[in-house]
Design a protein around this motif. Sequence first.
Motif, PDB file in Angstrom:
ATOM      1  N   TYR A  20       0.811  -1.227   0.000  1.00 55.10           N
ATOM      2  CA  TYR A  20       0.000   0.000   0.000  1.00 55.10           C
ATOM      3  C   TYR A  20       0.843   1.274   0.000  1.00 55.10           C
ATOM      4  CZ  TYR A  20      -3.632  -3.354   1.032  1.00 55.10           C
ATOM      5  OH  TYR A  20      -4.477  -4.421   0.959  1.00 55.10           O
ATOM      6  N   GLY A  21       2.160   1.121   0.111  1.00 53.74           N
ATOM      7  CA  GLY A  21       3.015   2.305   0.047  1.00 53.74           C
ATOM      8  C   GLY A  21       2.907   3.226   1.235  1.00 53.74           C
ATOM      9  N   CYS A  22       2.317   2.758   2.330  1.00 57.91           N
ATOM     10  CA  CYS A  22       2.273   3.592   3.536  1.00 57.91           C
ATOM     11  C   CYS A  22       2.077   2.691   4.743  1.00 57.91           C
ATOM     12  CB  CYS A  22       1.170   4.640   3.448  1.00 57.91           C
ATOM     13  SG  CYS A  22      -0.454   4.013   3.781  1.00 57.91           S
ATOM     14  N   ASP A  23       2.381   3.253   5.927  1.00 57.38           N
ATOM     15  CA  ASP A  23       2.298   2.411   7.124  1.00 57.38           C
ATOM     16  C   ASP A  23       0.936   2.512   7.806  1.00 57.38           C
ATOM     17  OD1 ASP A  23       2.500   4.921   8.149  1.00 57.38           O
ATOM     18  OD2 ASP A  23       4.320   4.568   9.328  1.00 57.38           O
ATOM     19  N   LYS A  24      -0.007   3.161   7.135  1.00 50.01           N
ATOM     20  CA  LYS A  24      -1.374   3.186   7.681  1.00 50.01           C
ATOM     21  C   LYS A  24      -2.388   2.997   6.555  1.00 50.01           C
ATOM     22  CE  LYS A  24      -1.121   8.221   8.200  1.00 50.01           C
ATOM     23  NZ  LYS A  24       0.317   8.470   8.073  1.00 50.01           N
ATOM     24  N   PRO A  25      -2.393   1.826   5.967  1.00 49.79           N
ATOM     25  CA  PRO A  25      -3.256   1.615   4.809  1.00 49.79           C
ATOM     26  C   PRO A  25      -4.740   1.677   5.152  1.00 49.79           C
ATOM     27  CG  PRO A  25      -2.189  -0.442   5.451  1.00 49.79           C
ATOM     28  CD  PRO A  25      -1.585   0.636   6.303  1.00 49.79           C
ATOM     29  N   ASP A  26      -5.490   2.259   4.228  1.00 49.02           N
ATOM     30  CA  ASP A  26      -6.944   2.276   4.333  1.00 49.02           C
ATOM     31  C   ASP A  26      -7.449   0.997   3.677  1.00 49.02           C
ATOM     32  OD1 ASP A  26      -9.653   2.678   4.195  1.00 49.02           O
ATOM     33  OD2 ASP A  26      -9.507   4.744   3.465  1.00 49.02           O
ATOM     34  N   LEU A  27      -7.962   0.084   4.484  1.00 45.87           N
ATOM     35  CA  LEU A  27      -8.379  -1.217   3.956  1.00 45.87           C
ATOM     36  C   LEU A  27      -9.864  -1.280   3.638  1.00 45.87           C
ATOM     37  CD1 LEU A  27      -6.259  -3.701   6.092  1.00 45.87           C
ATOM     38  CD2 LEU A  27      -5.732  -2.620   3.909  1.00 45.87           C
ATOM     39  N   ARG A  28     -10.514  -0.113   3.535  1.00 48.22           N
ATOM     40  CA  ARG A  28     -11.922  -0.163   3.132  1.00 48.22           C
ATOM     41  C   ARG A  28     -12.045  -0.533   1.666  1.00 48.22           C
ATOM     42  NH1 ARG A  28     -13.737   5.566   5.263  1.00 48.22           N
ATOM     43  NH2 ARG A  28     -11.563   5.923   4.678  1.00 48.22           N
ATOM     44  N   PHE A  29     -10.913  -0.488   0.948  1.00 47.56           N
ATOM     45  CA  PHE A  29     -10.973  -0.903  -0.458  1.00 47.56           C
ATOM     46  C   PHE A  29      -9.654  -1.570  -0.827  1.00 47.56           C
ATOM     47  CE2 PHE A  29      -8.467   2.559  -2.494  1.00 47.56           C
ATOM     48  CZ  PHE A  29      -8.294   3.379  -1.383  1.00 47.56           C
ATOM     49  N   GLY A  30      -9.692  -2.299  -1.969  1.00 48.26           N
ATOM     50  CA  GLY A  30      -8.539  -3.101  -2.373  1.00 48.26           C
ATOM     51  C   GLY A  30      -7.443  -2.271  -3.021  1.00 48.26           C
ATOM     52  N   MET A  31      -7.302  -2.395  -4.350  1.00 45.71           N
ATOM     53  CA  MET A  31      -6.266  -1.670  -5.081  1.00 45.71           C
ATOM     54  C   MET A  31      -4.888  -1.865  -4.471  1.00 45.71           C
ATOM     55  SD  MET A  31      -7.478   2.044  -6.314  1.00 45.71           S
ATOM     56  CE  MET A  31      -9.195   2.337  -6.619  1.00 45.71           C
ATOM     57  N   LYS A  32      -4.601  -3.110  -4.162  1.00 48.11           N
ATOM     58  CA  LYS A  32      -3.283  -3.446  -3.642  1.00 48.11           C
ATOM     59  C   LYS A  32      -2.244  -3.189  -4.731  1.00 48.11           C
ATOM     60  CE  LYS A  32      -2.077  -7.435  -0.853  1.00 48.11           C
ATOM     61  NZ  LYS A  32      -2.492  -8.747  -0.450  1.00 48.11           N
ATOM     62  N   PHE A  33      -1.050  -2.800  -4.330  1.00 48.61           N
ATOM     63  CA  PHE A  33       0.017  -2.563  -5.306  1.00 48.61           C
ATOM     64  C   PHE A  33       0.446  -3.895  -5.939  1.00 48.61           C
ATOM     65  CE2 PHE A  33       2.137   1.444  -3.283  1.00 48.61           C
ATOM     66  CZ  PHE A  33       0.899   2.056  -3.217  1.00 48.61           C
ATOM     67  N   VAL A  34       0.748  -3.830  -7.217  1.00 50.05           N
ATOM     68  CA  VAL A  34       1.283  -5.015  -7.892  1.00 50.05           C
ATOM     69  C   VAL A  34       2.593  -4.620  -8.567  1.00 50.05           C
ATOM     70  CG1 VAL A  34       0.882  -6.691  -9.732  1.00 50.05           C
ATOM     71  CG2 VAL A  34      -0.993  -6.051  -8.205  1.00 50.05           C
ATOM     72  N   ASP A  35       3.642  -5.362  -8.264  1.00 50.40           N
ATOM     73  CA  ASP A  35       4.984  -5.067  -8.790  1.00 50.40           C
ATOM     74  C   ASP A  35       5.093  -5.606 -10.222  1.00 50.40           C
ATOM     75  OD1 ASP A  35       7.684  -4.884  -9.361  1.00 50.40           O
ATOM     76  OD2 ASP A  35       8.292  -5.367  -7.306  1.00 50.40           O
ATOM     77  N   LEU A  36       5.433  -4.715 -11.140  1.00 51.55           N
ATOM     78  CA  LEU A  36       5.521  -5.119 -12.545  1.00 51.55           C
ATOM     79  C   LEU A  36       6.951  -5.076 -13.052  1.00 51.55           C
ATOM     80  CD1 LEU A  36       2.805  -3.422 -14.798  1.00 51.55           C
ATOM     81  CD2 LEU A  36       3.058  -5.837 -14.296  1.00 51.55           C
ATOM     82  N   SER A  37       7.891  -4.771 -12.156  1.00 50.35           N
ATOM     83  CA  SER A  37       9.259  -4.478 -12.614  1.00 50.35           C
ATOM     84  C   SER A  37       9.784  -5.551 -13.572  1.00 50.35           C
ATOM     85  CB  SER A  37      10.210  -4.348 -11.425  1.00 50.35           C
ATOM     86  OG  SER A  37       9.684  -3.442 -10.492  1.00 50.35           O
ATOM     87  N   ASP A  38       9.671  -6.834 -13.167  1.00 50.12           N
ATOM     88  CA  ASP A  38      10.267  -7.887 -13.995  1.00 50.12           C
ATOM     89  C   ASP A  38       9.627  -7.967 -15.379  1.00 50.12           C
ATOM     90  OD1 ASP A  38       7.933  -8.721 -12.693  1.00 50.12           O
ATOM     91  OD2 ASP A  38       8.414 -10.830 -13.036  1.00 50.12           O
ATOM     92  N   LEU A  39       8.322  -7.730 -15.461  1.00 48.99           N
ATOM     93  CA  LEU A  39       7.641  -7.820 -16.760  1.00 48.99           C
ATOM     94  C   LEU A  39       7.854  -6.575 -17.609  1.00 48.99           C
ATOM     95  CD1 LEU A  39       4.157  -9.373 -15.797  1.00 48.99           C
ATOM     96  CD2 LEU A  39       6.144 -10.530 -16.769  1.00 48.99           C
ATOM     97  N   ALA A  40       7.985  -5.440 -16.944  1.00 50.69           N
ATOM     98  CA  ALA A  40       7.970  -4.174 -17.685  1.00 50.69           C
ATOM     99  C   ALA A  40       9.354  -3.675 -18.079  1.00 50.69           C
ATOM    100  CB  ALA A  40       7.248  -3.111 -16.866  1.00 50.69           C
ATOM    101  N   GLN A  41      10.389  -4.186 -17.409  1.00 45.96           N
ATOM    102  CA  GLN A  41      11.718  -3.648 -17.694  1.00 45.96           C
ATOM    103  C   GLN A  41      12.439  -4.447 -18.774  1.00 45.96           C
ATOM    104  OE1 GLN A  41      13.148  -3.422 -13.541  1.00 45.96           O
ATOM    105  NE2 GLN A  41      13.072  -1.185 -13.765  1.00 45.96           N
ATOM    106  N   GLY A  42      13.407  -3.782 -19.427  1.00 40.93           N
ATOM    107  CA  GLY A  42      14.227  -4.465 -20.424  1.00 40.93           C
ATOM    108  C   GLY A  42      13.584  -4.554 -21.793  1.00 40.93           C
TER     109      GLY A  42
END
Length: 584
Positions: free
Chosen positions: A282-304
Motif C-alpha cells: 500500500y506504500g504507507c504504514d497506515k493503509p486504508d483497507l476499506r478498499f482493495g487496489m493493492k500494489f502489484v509489482d511489474l518491474s520484472d515484466l515491464a523492464q528491459g
Amino acid sequence: MYRTHTCGELRLSNAGQTVTLAGWVQRTRDLGGMTFVDLRDRYGITQLTFNADSDATLRETARSLGREFVVHVTGIVTERQSKNANMPTGEVEIFCSELKVLNGAKTPPFTIEDETDGGDELRMKYRYLDLRRNPARKSLELRHRMAMEVRNYLSAQNFLEVETPVLIKSTPEGARDFVVPSRMNQGEFYALPQSPQTFKQLLMVAGIDRYFQIVKCFRDEDLRADRQPEFTQIDCEMAFVEREDILRAFEGMAKHLFKSILGKDFSGPFLRMSYDEAMRDYGCDKPDLRFGMKFVDLSDLAQGKGFKVFDDAELVVGINAEGCANWSRKQTDALIDYVKRPQVGATGIVYLKWTEEGLKSTVDKFYSADQLQQWAARFNMKQGDLLCIMAGEANRTRKALNELRLHLGDALGLRDPGTFKPLWVVDFPLLEKDGSSGRWHAMHHPFTSPLPEHAHLLESDPGAVKANAYDLVINGTEIGGGSIRIHDRAMQEAMFRVLGFTDEDARYKFGFLLDAFEYGAPPHGGAAFGFDRWVSLFGGRTDIRDFIAFPKNNAGRDVMIDAPSRIDEDQLKELGIGVMHRAP
Ligand code: ASP
C-alpha cells in the motif's frame, strides 16, 4: 426557580401543566394576531405562543425579542393545532402568561443554525456561539460518551487513572517541545509533555501494574486538519506483558467503543500486517483497507523492453482501478495532474485499459500484445479495468502511488465513513536514518525495545533491527500506537548511544529513568490513542477541531482569547528573560 423543565422535554402528556422554561430565542415569527417564539437550550426547542388573548405588554415584549436573547417564561402546555413531526416537542406549545428577558443579545456574527453562514475563523473567534449549534454540541456529546466508555471499560479491567505532571522535562516523541521558563530556577525551563511516556513507565516501576489517563499532550509541530498543538491521548501502560497481551487488551477497548458508541460488532480479531507488507502493498504504514487496489509489482515484466522510463526505474508498480477503463482522456489526464502536484511529486502515470476493443496502453509501441496480456494477468484484470502504473525510485514511487490510490478511493466512493476497517501494523523498524545528518532517529521513541530476536544487532546493525512496536490504524488513520519498552539500563544506554547521545547527555536528560531501571523495573509496555482523532473518526469527520471545545487555528492561535500574546516587561524581568523579536 428558573425552570421546571428543559426545552427538549415537554410532550402531549404534559398538556395542561403550568411550566417554566429558560433558554435562548432561536427565532420569533409574527403572524398577524399570533407571535411564536422558538426557545432553545441544550436539550431542544419548544414553541412559545402569544395571541390575542395574551396580555398586551406581554405580546409587545414577545415581539421585541431578538435572536439569542435569554428569556424566562411561564405558561400552560397546550396541544398544537399544526403539529411538527420533525421536532420531539412538536405536538405542544406553551401558551405564555409571563415572559421575562434575563439578558439581551447583540445580533450574532453568524446564524446559530445547523447550516451556518459563518466561516471557520469567525466561528472560532466566537466559539461560545458556535457551540450553541446542534452539530457542535453533538460533537462534544460524542466526545463525552467516548471518554466515559473508555474510563468505564479500562477501570473494569483494573486500570488506574493516574495524573502525571504537566511541567516536566522533555519527552522525545519526535516533535519540538513547548517550554515554560522557571522563575525560581532562572535559566532553566520545563518542557510540556509530548506524552507522559517516561512517567507511565515509572508508574510500572512503582508497581501500579495497569495505568491509563485521558491526558493533554503538547507538540510544537506544523498543524494540519488532524493535528493540534495540544491534543488528548488515551494513554495506557501495563506491566508483565508481551505484545500479545497489549494487543488483546486494547483490541478489547476498541471493540467496546465500536459496540457501545456505534453499535458495531467485530467478531474476529483485527487484521494484522507487518510494516514491510504495508509499505510493499500500500506504500504507507497506515493503509486504508476499506478498499482493495493493492500494489502489484511489474518491474520484472515491464523492464528491459526499451521503454526508458521503466528501464531506469528502481521499481515499476501499479494499481487496478476496477471499472474505470472508460474514463475519458480528461479524467485520466486529471489523475496525472494530481500526481504531478508538488505534494505528490510523481512524473506521470502509464495506463493500460481493457475495453471492448481489447487491451490498450499508453506505451503500446514498446510492448507486444502478449506482454501486455501478462501484465493484465498479474493484476487479475478484467474487461472494464484500468491499470495505473508508476515508476521511479522505489520509496518515492510507492509514496506517490499511495496518494493516487487514496485519491481514486475517494473519487470512486470507496471510502465510506460508516465502514470501519481496523488494522494492527506491527514490526516497524526501530530506527530510521535522517537523510541530511546521517543520524539514527527512533521511529517510535527511544524507549521502544527491539524485537527480542533482534536485540543483539542494536549497535552493530541498527538499520536491521525491528521494533517491538505496533500501531492501531482505522480507515487509513493512525489512531494509536505503542510498544514493549526497554526495561534494562544497559539496553537503554545502548539505545541512547545509537541515537547519538553522549553518556553524559543521556544521564542529564534521562538519568531518572536509567536509575529507576536499577530498582526492579518489571517488563512493561503500553500504547496511546489519539482521542481527538478517534472521536472525529466515529463522528464521521476529518477535522479534529470540530471535536475540541476550544481549538486552535492552523497558525497555532486561539483566536477567541487571542493567544499566544505578549507578556509584560515586569514578567519577563522576573523570569530573567530577554526577548529578541517582540510581536507588534
Ligand atoms: N508515548 C507514545 C506516543 O505518544 C505512545 C506509547 O508508546 O505508548 O505516541
